[in-house]
Design an enzyme around this catalytic site. Structure first.
Site, PDB file in Angstrom:
ATOM      1  N   LYS A 117       0.800  -1.225   0.000  1.00 21.91           N
ATOM      2  CA  LYS A 117       0.000   0.000   0.000  1.00 21.91           C
ATOM      3  C   LYS A 117       0.835   1.279   0.000  1.00 21.91           C
ATOM      4  O   LYS A 117       0.587   2.202  -0.764  1.00 21.91           O
ATOM      5  CB  LYS A 117      -0.942  -0.002   1.210  1.00 21.91           C
ATOM      6  CG  LYS A 117      -2.391   0.079   0.772  1.00 21.91           C
ATOM      7  CD  LYS A 117      -3.322   0.067   1.953  1.00 21.91           C
ATOM      8  CE  LYS A 117      -4.689   0.576   1.486  1.00 21.91           C
ATOM      9  NZ  LYS A 117      -5.756   0.358   2.433  1.00 21.91           N
ATOM     10  N   GLU A 200      -6.050  11.008   7.109  1.00 25.78           N
ATOM     11  CA  GLU A 200      -6.443  11.343   5.745  1.00 25.78           C
ATOM     12  C   GLU A 200      -7.731  12.129   5.779  1.00 25.78           C
ATOM     13  O   GLU A 200      -8.538  11.957   6.690  1.00 25.78           O
ATOM     14  CB  GLU A 200      -6.686  10.060   4.926  1.00 25.78           C
ATOM     15  CG  GLU A 200      -5.457   9.518   4.254  1.00 25.78           C
ATOM     16  CD  GLU A 200      -5.771   8.307   3.393  1.00 25.78           C
ATOM     17  OE1 GLU A 200      -6.964   8.035   3.145  1.00 25.78           O
ATOM     18  OE2 GLU A 200      -4.819   7.650   2.979  1.00 25.78           O
ATOM     19  N   ASN A 291      -4.987  -3.087  -8.741  1.00 25.65           N
ATOM     20  CA  ASN A 291      -5.217  -4.528  -8.740  1.00 25.65           C
ATOM     21  C   ASN A 291      -4.511  -5.127  -9.949  1.00 25.65           C
ATOM     22  O   ASN A 291      -4.872  -4.865 -11.086  1.00 25.65           O
ATOM     23  CB  ASN A 291      -6.715  -4.840  -8.799  1.00 25.65           C
ATOM     24  CG  ASN A 291      -7.404  -4.460  -7.509  1.00 25.65           C
ATOM     25  OD1 ASN A 291      -6.892  -4.738  -6.426  1.00 25.65           O
ATOM     26  ND2 ASN A 291      -8.534  -3.799  -7.607  1.00 25.65           N
ATOM     27  N   ARG A 293      -4.333  -7.720 -11.834  1.00 25.53           N
ATOM     28  CA  ARG A 293      -4.935  -8.948 -12.361  1.00 25.53           C
ATOM     29  C   ARG A 293      -6.142  -8.572 -13.210  1.00 25.53           C
ATOM     30  O   ARG A 293      -6.527  -7.414 -13.232  1.00 25.53           O
ATOM     31  CB  ARG A 293      -5.413  -9.827 -11.202  1.00 25.53           C
ATOM     32  CG  ARG A 293      -6.357  -9.060 -10.290  1.00 25.53           C
ATOM     33  CD  ARG A 293      -6.999  -9.916  -9.238  1.00 25.53           C
ATOM     34  NE  ARG A 293      -7.382  -9.165  -8.053  1.00 25.53           N
ATOM     35  CZ  ARG A 293      -8.461  -8.416  -7.913  1.00 25.53           C
ATOM     36  NH1 ARG A 293      -9.330  -8.324  -8.895  1.00 25.53           N
ATOM     37  NH2 ARG A 293      -8.726  -7.747  -6.810  1.00 25.53           N
TER      38      ARG A 293
END
Lengths: 455, 168
Positions: A117, A200, A291, A293
């Site tokens: 991350k 955040e 992601n 994939r």
């Protein structure tokens, strides 16, 4: 193409989808299945099936060594991991690389670069991709309050060491932040052994938008438009659309550019998705994650762009990148996908494996069904409960919603509980028709009243 | 029984394929063969569903469990003929490469006719250079080896037949 025979290391609809795409390219297919899936539709359509191990995924689909051994022993020169299971394990990609098997996905190093991350955020920052305003690590509640006053409330605390909601406290003012900080830190400490927090800005009404990309392996990265996947329950997507109709064109163009810039910077290869949070009120988007994939919801992008992403994946992996230019990819119409799950909404979405005694899927223009289920199929208890993806395509969103409602009404499934009724109710809801949605709509607006008598 | 050759079985398969029959059951001495064209319906129609794992079979026919003795005939086993019911099958714990000996050139762990105990090593299953030892799990005599050295075996595939020692 340099590849000839593909090992399909997955199950269910995506295994079938890959088998069919490979065959249409003239490739041979070997399905690596658990013993529970030996009789599946994908197993029957593949040229060969090998049984990896017993039904539980950790002894079959989640064992990278088994999967690569199966590929090598059956003479496969490529391996497609599908989604879920091992698809985003850099170790699987590396095992393939080290043994001369083409991994149908990104390089192991790319999976690592976007998988962590904080590493992904660094990458996004250096590529100039917008991110939610956030702090560095915070030492105290006082520091947090000072920072929040700078960027403006509401804010959310996040654990530096992990996610999943632990260490997350939403604060709308100084008092709440001061009070919540210690609680969040303690929670993070207990969950991850590290109480470090950062802050955040919290987006009240956010949409989940994402860009489908395909890296050709030579540094070029194509995109196939964006999707809106705001309809979620517990961070699980339930309905996905393309395009994100609520987004102005200018923002859309910047979103696509951000995704392409991010992945071009690491010469990303094969299919990937860049996910963003879209703040509707501010008309601003923020990078979330990559992601690495093919995703469950890839069909909606295929429907609007007229391409077959799984075929393109195989072509890229085979060293024969498609001769497609970004200008050739012109989106048309609107597509919606709903995930049909063998789960009972009336019993807390309890998974309901079992035998499908009746299966009457809808047909017709603009209706596509991706599934490996037939009448008589058994849904085993060991895996994900998604049994089908119903996809509709029409010239615009209103017509797509109409087509979706007709298709859902025509769909008959018996033998196992499903979320079909829930999907019908969502598809008929005013907010859905008007596209007034955000990522918390399903859980905070719709579900609390679902099942109540009408009127 | 011993004069039925793989070619004969192939001929039977061809006959069956070309016929309009949906199912054929054949019993000659100890050989039992069940052929079915409803392979599509098998996983669903079988009352047992996925519960008893079917023996891995790449044959174009659906051989229902229990494993027909055709597997013994087809694999060039050391002893043709019916398998006595009390013999036990040692199966592969997962997919991998089957090795009868601890290293190339070494004598095999066990030979046909050899007495084994529960903790006797029978073979190795290799997965990406990781070796797992398979033990007999029972005291008795090795009667058949159903797999060739260095073959790919799949999960649950029959590897050895062992005639258990009579209970003392």
């Amino acid at each position: 193409m340099r590849i000839r025979r593909v090992l399909v290391a997955n199950r269910g609809e995506i295994a079938l989808r890959i088998v069919r795409a490979a065959k249409s390219l003239g490739l041979e297919t070997v399905l690596a299945a658990s013993v529970a899936d030996r009789g599946s539709l994908a197993a029957r359509e593949a040229d060969r099936v090998v049984t990896l191990g017993p039904a539980p995924a950790r002894a079959s689909y989640l064992d990278a060594n088994l999967v690569v051994h199966a590929a090598m022993a059956t003479g496969c020169d490529a391996l497609h991991p599908g989604y879920g299971f091992l698809s985003e394990r850099a170790s699987l990609a590396r095992l393939c690389e080290d043994n001369g098997v083409a991994f149908v996905g990104p390089a192991a190093a790319s999976i690592e670069a976007v998988g962590d991350k904080l590493a992904a955020r660094r990458l996004a920052r250096s590529a100039g991709v917008p991110m939610t305003p956030g702090s560095a690590k915070l030492a105290s509640a006082a520091e947090a309050v000072a920072f929040a006053s700078e960027i403006g409330f509401p804010v959310v605390t996040k654990a530096s060491a992990g996610g999943g909601g632990r260490g997350m406290v939403v604060a709308r003012d100084e008092k709440a932040l001061a009070a919540g900080f210690e609680r969040a830190s303690t929670e993070a400490q207990q969950a991850f052994g590290d109480g470090t927090l950062y802050l955040e800005r919290y987006v009240e009404r956010a949409r989940h938008v994402e860009v489908q990309v395909l890296g050709l392996g030579d540094g070029r990265v194509l995109h196939f438009g964006e999707r809106d996947c705001s309809m979620q329950r517990r961070y699980q997507k339930m309905i996905e659309e393309a395009p994100a109709a609520a987004m102005p064109d200018g923002t859309r163009a910047r979103l696509h550019k951000a995704a392409v810039d991010l992945l071009s910077s690491i010469r990303y290869r094969n299919a990937g998705t860049v996910e963003f949070l879209y703040d509707v009120e501010r008309d601003a988007f923020y990078f979330m994650e990559v992601n690495a994939r093919i995703q469950v919801e890839h069909p909606v992008s295929e429907m609007i762009s007229g391409v077959d992403l799984v075929k393109l994946q195989l072509e890229v992996a085979g060293g024969a990148p498609p001769q497609v230019d970004q200008r050739d990819i012109v989106p048309h119409g609107h597509a919606i996908e709903v995930r049909i799950l063998a789960e009972d909404p009336a019993r807390g979405f309890l998974p309901c494996p079992g035998r499908v005694t009746r299966w009457r899927p809808p047909h017709g223009e603009g209706v596509r069904l991706d599934t490996a289920i037939e009448e008589g199929s058994v849904i085993p208890p060991w895996y994900d409960s998604m049994i089908a993806k119903l996809i509709v395509h029409a010239p615009d969103r209103a017509h797509a919603v109409g087509r979706l409602r007709d298709a859902l009404d025509a769909f008959a499934i018996e033998g196992v509980a499903t979320n079909l009724d829930l999907l019908r109710a969502v598809a008929a809801h005013r907010d859905f028709l008007d596209n007034r949605l955000d990522t918390r709509w399903l859980e905070t607006v719709f579900l609390p009243h679902y099942g109540e008598p009408q009127g | 029984m011993s004069d039925i050759k793989p070619r004969d079985i192939e001929a039977l398969l061809e006959t069956f394929e070309a016929s309009g029959w949906s199912e054929m059951r054949l019993k000659i001495d100890g050989l039992e063969m069940v052929l079915s064209k409803s392979a599509d319906a098998r996983p669903a129609a079988g009352a047992a569903g996925f519960a008893p794992p079917a023996p891995p079979s790449l044959a174009p026919v659906a051989a229902p469990p229990p494993a027909a003795t055709t597997s013994a005939a087809a694999s060039g086993a050391s002893r043709a003929g019916p398998t006595p019911e009390h013999w036990l099958t040692v199966r592969a714990p997962n997919l991998g490469t089957f090795y009868r000996a601890p290293k190339p050139g070494a004598p095999p762990y066990v030979k046909i006719g050899q007495h084994v105990d529960a903790d006797t090593e029978l073979c190795l299953i290799e997965v990406m250079k990781l070796f797992t030892t398979v033990f007999a799990g029972v005291s008795g005599v090795v009667r058949q080896v159903l797999v060739e050295d260095a073959d790919l075996v799949e999960f649950d595939q029959a590897l050895f037949l062992i005639e258990p020692a009579p209970a003392a």
